[in-house]
Design an enzyme around this catalytic site. Structure first.
Site, PDB file in Angstrom:
ATOM      1  N   GLU A  68      25.303 -41.866 -51.190  1.00  0.00           N
ATOM      2  CA  GLU A  68      23.677 -41.319 -51.444  1.00  0.00           C
ATOM      3  C   GLU A  68      23.543 -42.999 -51.827  1.00  0.00           C
ATOM      4  OE1 GLU A  68      22.369 -39.483 -49.392  1.00  0.00           O
ATOM      5  OE2 GLU A  68      24.882 -38.398 -48.758  1.00  0.00           O
TER       6      GLU A  68
ATOM      7  N   TRP B  43      23.114 -46.022 -49.325  1.00  0.00           N
ATOM      8  CA  TRP B  43      22.226 -45.119 -48.549  1.00  0.00           C
ATOM      9  C   TRP B  43      20.219 -45.842 -48.951  1.00  0.00           C
ATOM     10  CZ3 TRP B  43      21.908 -43.706 -43.612  1.00  0.00           C
ATOM     11  CH2 TRP B  43      21.993 -43.482 -42.782  1.00  0.00           C
TER      12      TRP B  43
ATOM     13  N   TRP C 209       2.928 -41.025 -29.463  1.00  0.00           N
ATOM     14  CA  TRP C 209       2.790 -39.331 -31.000  1.00  0.00           C
ATOM     15  C   TRP C 209       1.162 -38.942 -31.188  1.00  0.00           C
ATOM     16  CZ3 TRP C 209       7.469 -39.360 -33.200  1.00  0.00           C
ATOM     17  CH2 TRP C 209       8.129 -40.031 -33.246  1.00  0.00           C
TER      18      TRP C 209
ATOM     19  N   ASN D 275      16.275 -33.104 -50.649  1.00  0.00           N
ATOM     20  CA  ASN D 275      16.732 -33.557 -49.510  1.00  0.00           C
ATOM     21  C   ASN D 275      16.597 -32.696 -47.894  1.00  0.00           C
ATOM     22  OD1 ASN D 275      17.163 -36.382 -47.936  1.00  0.00           O
ATOM     23  ND2 ASN D 275      19.866 -35.460 -47.927  1.00  0.00           N
TER      24      ASN D 275
ATOM     25  N   TRP E   9       5.101 -40.039 -36.990  1.00  0.00           N
ATOM     26  CA  TRP E   9       5.788 -39.763 -38.049  1.00  0.00           C
ATOM     27  C   TRP E   9       5.055 -41.227 -39.399  1.00  0.00           C
ATOM     28  CZ3 TRP E   9       7.107 -45.085 -40.628  1.00  0.00           C
ATOM     29  CH2 TRP E   9       7.157 -45.862 -39.405  1.00  0.00           C
TER      30      TRP E   9
ATOM     31  N   TRP F 178      12.011 -41.712 -43.050  1.00  0.00           N
ATOM     32  CA  TRP F 178      10.968 -41.774 -41.812  1.00  0.00           C
ATOM     33  C   TRP F 178      11.465 -41.261 -40.027  1.00  0.00           C
ATOM     34  CZ3 TRP F 178       7.786 -36.992 -41.641  1.00  0.00           C
ATOM     35  CH2 TRP F 178       7.040 -36.535 -42.271  1.00  0.00           C
TER      36      TRP F 178
HETATM   37  C1  LIG Z   1      11.498 -38.314 -45.004  1.00  0.00           C
HETATM   38  C2  LIG Z   1      12.480 -38.854 -46.170  1.00  0.00           C
HETATM   39  C3  LIG Z   1      11.739 -39.000 -47.093  1.00  0.00           C
HETATM   40  C4  LIG Z   1      12.394 -39.467 -47.982  1.00  0.00           C
HETATM   41  N1  LIG Z   1      11.623 -40.457 -49.087  1.00  0.00           N
HETATM   42  C5  LIG Z   1      12.513 -40.799 -50.034  1.00  0.00           C
HETATM   43  C6  LIG Z   1      11.392 -41.739 -50.986  1.00  0.00           C
HETATM   44  O1  LIG Z   1      10.411 -41.854 -50.749  1.00  0.00           O
HETATM   45  N2  LIG Z   1      12.253 -42.148 -52.171  1.00  0.00           N
HETATM   46  C7  LIG Z   1      13.814 -42.116 -52.101  1.00  0.00           C
HETATM   47  O2  LIG Z   1      14.280 -42.118 -53.347  1.00  0.00           O
HETATM   48  N3  LIG Z   1      13.979 -40.927 -51.525  1.00  0.00           N
HETATM   49  C8  LIG Z   1      13.383 -41.023 -50.237  1.00  0.00           C
HETATM   50  N4  LIG Z   1      14.497 -39.329 -49.369  1.00  0.00           N
HETATM   51  C9  LIG Z   1      15.502 -39.495 -49.684  1.00  0.00           C
HETATM   52  C10 LIG Z   1      16.253 -38.237 -50.434  1.00  0.00           C
HETATM   53  O3  LIG Z   1      15.326 -37.093 -49.978  1.00  0.00           O
HETATM   54  C11 LIG Z   1      16.180 -38.595 -51.604  1.00  0.00           C
HETATM   55  O4  LIG Z   1      15.926 -39.795 -51.404  1.00  0.00           O
HETATM   56  C12 LIG Z   1      16.745 -37.259 -52.380  1.00  0.00           C
HETATM   57  O5  LIG Z   1      16.203 -36.555 -52.530  1.00  0.00           O
HETATM   58  C13 LIG Z   1      16.575 -37.562 -54.773  1.00  0.00           C
HETATM   59  O6  LIG Z   1      17.051 -36.254 -55.216  1.00  0.00           O
HETATM   60  P1  LIG Z   1      18.492 -36.873 -55.432  1.00  0.00           P
HETATM   61  O7  LIG Z   1      17.936 -37.795 -56.695  1.00  0.00           O
HETATM   62  O8  LIG Z   1      18.353 -35.854 -56.455  1.00  0.00           O
HETATM   63  O9  LIG Z   1      18.856 -37.136 -55.034  1.00  0.00           O
HETATM   64  P2  LIG Z   1      20.763 -37.668 -55.377  1.00  0.00           P
HETATM   65  O10 LIG Z   1      21.084 -36.716 -53.922  1.00  0.00           O
HETATM   66  O11 LIG Z   1      21.173 -37.351 -56.358  1.00  0.00           O
HETATM   67  O12 LIG Z   1      21.338 -39.101 -54.475  1.00  0.00           O
HETATM   68  C14 LIG Z   1      21.703 -40.140 -55.280  1.00  0.00           C
HETATM   69  C15 LIG Z   1      20.558 -41.009 -55.204  1.00  0.00           C
HETATM   70  O13 LIG Z   1      20.821 -41.678 -54.021  1.00  0.00           O
HETATM   71  C16 LIG Z   1      18.968 -41.832 -52.826  1.00  0.00           C
HETATM   72  N5  LIG Z   1      18.863 -41.002 -51.936  1.00  0.00           N
HETATM   73  C17 LIG Z   1      19.671 -39.579 -51.884  1.00  0.00           C
HETATM   74  N6  LIG Z   1      20.009 -39.909 -50.919  1.00  0.00           N
HETATM   75  C18 LIG Z   1      18.785 -40.513 -50.104  1.00  0.00           C
HETATM   76  C19 LIG Z   1      17.977 -41.122 -48.678  1.00  0.00           C
HETATM   77  N7  LIG Z   1      18.113 -40.409 -47.168  1.00  0.00           N
HETATM   78  N8  LIG Z   1      18.301 -42.529 -48.245  1.00  0.00           N
HETATM   79  C20 LIG Z   1      18.107 -43.115 -49.174  1.00  0.00           C
HETATM   80  N9  LIG Z   1      18.378 -43.080 -50.465  1.00  0.00           N
HETATM   81  C21 LIG Z   1      18.837 -42.230 -50.891  1.00  0.00           C
HETATM   82  C22 LIG Z   1      18.432 -41.555 -54.459  1.00  0.00           C
HETATM   83  O14 LIG Z   1      18.923 -42.919 -54.853  1.00  0.00           O
HETATM   84  C23 LIG Z   1      19.132 -41.255 -55.095  1.00  0.00           C
HETATM   85  O15 LIG Z   1      18.274 -40.703 -56.667  1.00  0.00           O
HETATM   86  C24 LIG Z   1      13.640 -39.598 -47.876  1.00  0.00           C
HETATM   87  C25 LIG Z   1      14.714 -38.140 -47.060  1.00  0.00           C
HETATM   88  C26 LIG Z   1      13.951 -37.914 -46.075  1.00  0.00           C
HETATM   89  C27 LIG Z   1      14.287 -37.512 -45.101  1.00  0.00           C
END
Ligand SMILES: Cc1cc2nc3c(=O)[nH]c(=O)nc-3n(C[C@H](O)[C@H](O)[C@H](O)COP(=O)(O)OP(=O)(O)OC[C@H]3O[C@@H](n4cnc5c(N)ncnc54)[C@H](O)[C@@H]3O)c2cc1C
Length: 487
Positions: A290, A293, A321, A361, A379, A402
């Site tokens: 993650e 990502w 769109w 997420n 979007w 997005w």
């Molecule tokens: C439409 C949409 C918009 C999003 N916008 C953002 C945003 O502006 N900023 C953001 O940090 N994340 C974004 N995310 C990704 C993700 O939802 C969040 O990073 C995550 O929910 C953060 O919670 P956590 O720190 O507990 O994640 P955890 O599950 O603990 O993951 C650890 C770290 O991994 C990274 N991560 C996890 N999932 C993703 C992902 N899909 N893409 C990129 N990095 C990821 C984050 O830095 C996160 O803190 C978005 C996802 C979607 C579907």
């Protein structure tokens, strides 16, 4: 002032540990006791192309800077604030302060890179040494490229390549300097009238102050970041791979806003996670992926500077769109923003976002799919709303995700894969605990009634809950028809 003056610029790196620019400047000062180290944060909303922060991010930034100022003071370094075009501000302060060295952590969007390159050129012309250091990523984006020489457009080979390079151990915090930050601060302020106090940056909401839910939910700053990381490693990490998709239980790290503001480095996070166990497990591997990502999203933005404005796959710019200039679309969009769509999981997510600046997420994917497919709206509207309301709103992860959901992005979910918010609710919020928490109009119903009502309507069971904006089945068919006409 002394013979050498080191000015440290803080931007997306609001921490004191694992901070190479800070270590380099303090190291020089330790070796040359007549050197002075000063720090500066410029709120730059003027440099062309730099995206002004959204409201929730501004709130976070204020609190993060409060803590950074205190931590730097403990190291003997005063932190100053200014507002304006970053390069101009640094140029205007350098002469009165006698700056001899500039230090900063690198940034990775095109406007930021251009601004930093201009600053370096200017510094050189003035005989000022400018040093930049690795910023908020695991590896510099230009250090990772496929054999084709282009850039990675698919996550798996990207992450394989990055992982093969390994992850470094983080650096610690520097030793405190002997300089007196209060005396230095006074001296500097006398010479530079343009410097502001943190309050004068005006980052906090006042009329009205909507930040109550954010205050309750978060502890911005480096200490909060380290605490969140430790708490995760000691708690939710075990079982992360299994539990991370369920929004009712706090099963993820909640590190995203801390990473966003550079209060903790990704190297520190992975190091702490890796050190907590002797062998990698499915949980640690999944978590690292993650974080991967996040890295991939930055890789994409580095190579596609307009990711938040333009479809990654150019052909998608012709997709029909729905835009917000049409009153009907405006109403749909407004209802989505406020969590009044009549679809419980979507409304729960949008209300969680509004209240806390965060959304789980899984739910982010569901609300984004609903906006772009069931409502057939652009979007970019959703991306902008998230940019304004998320505390972790990120220049890379937000647009990349997005576009991933919308179908126009790199390695994206195909457009015809439309999340069904009712099925998602049944699967990931079976007991409807998440929905009940955020949608009080449904809190008195059983989980079965909630999931059934999401399909069949609530009628007298929940008279205060809005009727669905669109029929889920019909809108799905319309989205698929729009896709097949466009294809
Ligand atoms: C439409 C949409 C918009 C999003 N916008 C953002 C945003 O502006 N900023 C953001 O940090 N994340 C974004 N995310 C990704 C993700 O939802 C969040 O990073 C995550 O929910 C953060 O919670 P956590 O720190 O507990 O994640 P955890 O599950 O603990 O993951 C650890 C770290 O991994 C990274 N991560 C996890 N999932 C993703 C992902 N899909 N893409 C990129 N990095 C990821 C984050 O830095 C996160 O803190 C978005 C996802 C979607 C579907």
């Amino acid at each position: 002032m002394t013979t050498s003056v080191h000015l440290l610029l803080f931007r997306e790196d609001l921490r004191t540990r694992d901070h190479r620019a800070l270590l380099a400047a303090t190291d020089l000062a330790h070796r040359h006791p007549d050197a002075t180290v000063l720090a500066l944060y410029v709120l730059d909303e003027e440099t062309e192309g730099i995206r002004p922060l959204g409201g929730a991010s501004r709130w976070w930034l204020h609190h993060s800077l409060v803590e950074l100022q205190e931590s730097l003071e403990n190291l003997g370094i005063p932190l100053f604030f200014a507002r304006g075009q970053g390069t101009d501000i640094v140029a205007s302060l350098s002469a009165p302060l006698g700056v001899t060295h500039l230090h900063w952590s690198r940034r990775y969007t095109l406007p930021e890179r251009s601004a930093d390159a201009a600053l370096k050129t200017w510094a050189k012309s003035q005989g000022i040494e400018a040093h930049s250091y690795a910023g908020h990523l695991l590896h510099e984006p230009w250090e990772v490229s496929p054999a084709s020489g282009d850039f990675y457009k698919v996550f798996t080979p990207f992450w394989k390549a990055i992982s093969a390079q390994g992850f470094r151990e983080p650096y610690g915090a520097p030793e405190p300097l002997t300089q007196n930050p209060a005396a230095l601060s006074q001296e500097v302020r006398k010479q530079c009238a343009t410097l502001l106090s943190l309050e004068e940056l005006d980052l906090l909401p006042t009329r009205p102050d909507w930040s109550g839910g954010l205050k309750q939910r978060w502890t911005p700053g480096e200490k909060g970041a380290l605490a969140a990381c430790n708490e995760f490693v000691d708690g939710n990490l075990e079982g992360y791979a299994r539990e991370r998709d369920f929004p009712a239980a706090p099963s993820t790290s909640f590190l995203s806003p801390h990473l966003r503001f550079g209060e903790i480095s990704p190297a520190t996070v992975l190091y702490r996670v890796g050190r907590s166990i002797s062998v990698m497990t499915t949980d640690t591997t999944r978590f690292a992926t993650e974080v991967g990502w996040r890295e991939f999203c930055w890789h994409l933005v580095f190579h596609n500077p307009e990711l938040h404005e333009k479809e990654f796959r150019a052909e998608w710019s012709h997709f029909p769109w729905g835009k917000a200039d049409n009153p009907e679309n405006k109403e749909l969009f407004h209802a989505w923003c406020r969590g009044l769509t009549g679809v419980p999981l979507v409304d729960a997510g949008m209300r969680e976002l509004w209240e806390t600046g965060y959304m789980h997420n899984r739910v982010r994917m569901v609300v984004a799919s609903y906006l772009t497919k069931n409502l057939l709206l652009d979007w970019k509207l959703g991306e902008k709303w998230f940019w304004d309301t998320l505390v972790d709103a990120d220049l890379a992860s937000n647009p990349a995700n997005w576009q991933w959901v919308a179908g126009s992005g790199a390695d994206a979910a195909p457009y015809f894969r439309i999340f069904n918010p009712v099925t998602q609710g049944k699967k990931f919020d079976e007991e409807a605990r998440y929905i009940k928490r955020w949608v009080p109009e449904l809190a008195h119903l059983s989980a079965v009634e909630i999931h059934r009502g999401a399909e069949q309507g609530y009628g007298v069971l929940a008279p205060d809950y809005p009727s669905p904006l669109v029929d889920l089945k019909f809108s799905r068919q319309e989205a698929l028809a729009a896709y097949s006409d466009w294809k």
